[in-house]
Design a protein around this motif. Structure first.
Motif, short mmCIF file in Angstrom:
data_model
loop_
_atom_site.label_atom_id
_atom_site.label_comp_id
_atom_site.label_asym_id
_atom_site.label_seq_id
_atom_site.Cartn_x
_atom_site.Cartn_y
_atom_site.Cartn_z
N HIS A 1 -7.23 5.10 -11.76
CA HIS A 1 -6.27 4.52 -10.99
C HIS A 1 -4.89 5.34 -10.80
CE1 HIS A 1 -4.14 3.05 -14.55
NE2 HIS A 1 -5.51 2.99 -15.04
N LEU B 1 -12.65 3.43 -2.63
CA LEU B 1 -11.18 3.55 -2.73
C LEU B 1 -10.43 2.08 -2.33
CD1 LEU B 1 -8.73 5.14 -3.84
CD2 LEU B 1 -8.52 6.04 -1.41
N TYR C 1 -10.01 3.88 -7.74
CA TYR C 1 -11.21 4.75 -7.37
C TYR C 1 -12.44 4.24 -8.05
CZ TYR C 1 -14.54 8.95 -7.39
OH TYR C 1 -15.61 9.30 -7.49
N SER D 1 -3.77 2.10 -6.59
CA SER D 1 -4.88 2.54 -5.81
C SER D 1 -6.16 2.97 -6.66
CB SER D 1 -4.57 3.94 -5.21
OG SER D 1 -3.64 3.66 -4.24
N VAL E 1 -9.80 8.47 1.84
CA VAL E 1 -8.58 8.15 2.23
C VAL E 1 -8.62 7.92 3.28
CG1 VAL E 1 -7.32 9.03 0.09
CG2 VAL E 1 -7.75 10.64 2.03
N TYR F 1 -6.89 -0.44 -2.66
CA TYR F 1 -5.71 -0.98 -3.39
C TYR F 1 -5.57 -2.18 -3.73
CZ TYR F 1 -1.10 -2.97 -3.30
OH TYR F 1 0.29 -3.62 -3.78
N VAL G 1 -1.91 9.88 -3.32
CA VAL G 1 -3.12 9.08 -3.99
C VAL G 1 -4.16 10.42 -4.29
CG1 VAL G 1 -5.31 7.92 -3.40
CG2 VAL G 1 -3.23 6.89 -2.82
N SER H 1 -6.39 -4.73 -0.29
CA SER H 1 -6.69 -3.88 0.95
C SER H 1 -8.16 -3.99 1.15
CB SER H 1 -6.17 -2.43 0.82
OG SER H 1 -7.22 -1.78 0.23
N MET I 1 0.97 -1.16 -0.05
CA MET I 1 -0.23 0.01 0.08
C MET I 1 0.98 1.47 -0.01
SD MET I 1 -3.18 -0.91 2.43
CE MET I 1 -4.24 0.60 1.90
#
Length: 210
Positions: A205, A172, A192, A190, A113, A174, A101, A160, A87
Motif C-alpha cells: 500500500h 489496484l 495493491y 492506494s 494504473v 483506493y 503510486v 474507488s 484519490m
C-alpha cells in the motif's frame, strides 16, 4: 509495506446527514448501468475485511458513491479531502498521482494504473452492502441516515473503482478510511492486491494523504 511521499494537505471532512433511518440492507439505486462488476466487488470486500480486522468492533459506514480524481469541485461522495474526494490532492494531477503510486508500489504496472484512471473519471454507485461479515450501513449524500440509533461507526470507508491487469490476477484500488472520533487516524491509501487461491490478498500500500 512502502509509502509514497505524503503531500501536505488540509483535511476537511464533510458528512451531511439528514434525519431518518437507513437500514444496513438498504439499497441505493445506481444512476447508470456503469457499476462495479463482481470482480470489483470481491476486491472491495477483501479490502473492507482487512481494514475492519485492525479496527475496534462495531459497524462501518460504507460510502455508496465511489471516489474519483475530480477536484474543485470534487465528486459528491460525502467526504472532501483538500478539494478532492481522496484519490489525489488538488496540488497534483491524476497523472502525477499515477506516477507516485508506481513509485510507492513498484509491483504496480502501467496497465493497472491506466485501468484505474479510466474507471475513476466519474463516480458510480454501489447498490448493495459488500458481501462480508461486517455490519455495514451503505450511505450516500442525500440519503436519510440515523447514526444516533446505532452509535458512531468504527470508521467510514470510501472506495474507488478497481483497476485490473488483463488476466484479472492483480488489482489496484483506493480506500479512504475516516475515523469518526479521531481525525488524526484517518487515512487515504492506494492498495495493491494479488489473487491467490481464489482470494484477493493485499500485498502493498502507498499513502495518498493522512
Amino acid at each position: 509495506m512502502r509509502y509514497c511521499k505524503l503531500l501536505p494537505i488540509l483535511l476537511r471532512i464533510t458528512l451531511l446527514v439528514s434525519m431518518g433511518p437507513l437500514r444496513a440492507d438498504a439499497q441505493v439505486p445506481p444512476p447508470s448501468q456503469d457499476v462495479p462488476d463482481a470482480d470489483e466487488i470481491a476486491v472491495m470486500a477483501s479490502v473492507l475485511e482487512a481494514a475492519y480486522a485492525h479496527a475496534a468492533p462495531g459497524w462501518v459506514m460504507v460510502g455508496a458513491r465511489t471516489a474519483t480524481f475530480e477536484c474543485n469541485p470534487s465528486a459528491n461522495i460525502g467526504v472532501d479531502v483538500g478539494g478532492c474526494s481522496g484519490m489525489r490532492v488538488s496540488t497534483e494531477t491524476a497523472e502525477e498521482r499515477r506516477g507516485a503510486v508506481r513509485q510507492g508500489i513498484p509491483e504496480v504496472s502501467a496497465e493497472l494504473v491506466a485501468d484505474l484512471l479510466r474507471k475513476s473519471q466519474h463516480s458510480v454507485v454501489l447498490s448493495r452492502p459488500l458481501p462480508v461479515r461486517v455490519k455495514q450501513v451503505l450511505w450516500a449524500p442525500g440519503a436519510a441516515a440515523d447514526f444516533k440509533t446505532s452509535g458512531n461507526p468504527t470508521f467510514a470507508a470510501y472506495f474507488s473503482r478497481v483497476g485490473f491487469d488483463a488476466p484479472r490476477a492483480k488489482a489496484l484500488i483506493y480506500l479512504g478510511t475516516m475515523n469518526w472520533t479521531d481525525r488524526s487516524k484517518s487515512i487515504g491509501q492506494s492498495l495493491y492486491l494479488e489473487k491467490q487461491k481464489g482470494s484477493w490478498v493485499i500485498k502493498a500500500h502507498a499513502k495518498v494523504w493522512g
